[in-house]
Design a protein around this motif. Structure first.
Motif, PDB file in Angstrom:
ATOM      1  N   HIS A 137       0.846  -1.202   0.000  1.00  0.00           N
ATOM      2  CA  HIS A 137       0.000   0.000   0.000  1.00  0.00           C
ATOM      3  C   HIS A 137       0.876   1.244   0.000  1.00  0.00           C
ATOM      4  N   HIS A 158       0.351   4.776   0.424  1.00  0.00           N
ATOM      5  CA  HIS A 158      -0.742   5.692   0.774  1.00  0.00           C
ATOM      6  C   HIS A 158      -0.578   7.064   0.129  1.00  0.00           C
ATOM      7  N   GLN A 215      -2.359   7.329  -3.144  1.00  0.00           N
ATOM      8  CA  GLN A 215      -3.741   6.904  -3.318  1.00  0.00           C
ATOM      9  C   GLN A 215      -4.697   7.994  -3.808  1.00  0.00           C
TER      10      GLN A 215
END
Length: 293
Positions: free
Chosen positions: A142, A144, A147
């Motif tokens: 992930h 972030h 995103q």
């Protein structure tokens, strides 16, 4: 603008799916690249993927009781070893005994199909692989900070670790094959074995190393399929993926990045095949599924 946003979202999920489908092809093709650059044809990539898929998930299931969420590391190791074992058989047959390379590869595909099928039924039988595999499967990374980026965020914000590794593998392969003395030896053995032999390069040794590492790399693609993508194993689940990987390699003229481009093209076709039936009916899905072949 909401319609525009929808198309952006659709495109980014489509590209994310393309990367997911292209990754097993990339590993298979790069495995094939090492093998074929050394002068050994490898049609056993399909069997190597399948072997990696089974032993990857088998190793992770075996390890998860004590390795917890890191069981996938053991799974990857098991997949690589199994792929190397299969490739070692190919190496002995084709390099030492000089058996026809296509016949050896085809035999290994059947061997892989039979062995994984037998072991699967033997171990998991009617129940199939356990349902809790995602808990200790290969994790997604992930990012972030990415995103919220339009378009790029949904694609790169959450990709499986193996997809990132495939990017690393491409760069590393490109540097290794075309920028190092070992890569030069590999290509020399593939293109002019006699000349290489005259200069004192051991053709046998280079070919053995190339073929066996080919098995390890291809098996990683299989492990990604079972441990990172589908989170289960089924008999014959690779279903021709290895052959498409081989096609991508030929299409990319045995060079890493053009080959990756071909893998992306085939991956895009599979990703479309997933998306089209909802809008246009099943026949379009079937057509795009068949397109790479």
């Amino acid at each position: 603008s909401s319609a525009h946003l929808d198309t952006v979202v659709v495109w980014s999920t489509l590209f994310a799916a393309t990367l997911r489908y292209a990754t097993p092809l990339t590993f298979a093709a790069i495995g094939g690249l090492f093998c074929e650059r050394s002068g050994v044809v490898n049609v056993a990539l399909e069997g190597m993927l399948l072997t990696g898929a089974f032993f990857g998930i088998w190793g992770a299931i075996w390890a998860h009781t004590w390795a917890g969420s890191f069981a996938w590391v053991i799974g990857l190791a098991a997949a690589a070893l199994a792929g190397m074992a299969l490739a070692a058989i190919h190496a002995v047959w084709t390099i030492t005994f000089k058996v026809d390379q296509i016949i050896s590869g085809t035999a290994l595909n059947f061997l892989a199909l039979g062995t994984t099928g037998y072991l699967f039924v033997d171990k998991y039988g009617d129940t199939g692989t356990p349902g809790n595999v995602p808990a200790y499967g290969i994790p997604d990374i992930h990012l972030h900070f990415l995103q919220n980026w339009t378009f790029i965020g949904p694609i790169l914000g959450q990709l499986n670790l193996m997809i990132w590794l495939s990017f690393v593998l491409l760069v590393a392969t490109s540097v290794f094959v075309f920028r190092t003395p070992w890569g030069l030896r590999l290509r020399a053995v593939g293109e002019h074995p006699r000349a290489a032999d005259t200069v004192g390069i051991s053709v046998y040794k280079v070919r053995y190393i190339a073929v066996i590492s080919s098995g390890a790399i291809a098996a990683m693609g299989g492990a990604y399929l079972s441990l990172g993508f589908v989170h289960s194993f089924n008999e014959g689940m690779t279903n021709g993926t290895g052959f498409i990987g081989l096609a991508a390699l030929v299409f990319g003229k045995w060079r890493p990045f053009p080959t990756w481009g071909a893998a992306l093209l085939f991956g895009f076709s599979s990703a479309l095949a997933d998306r089209l039936p909802a809008a246009y009916g099943n026949q379009w899905g079937t057509l795009f599924q068949a397109l790479p072949y």
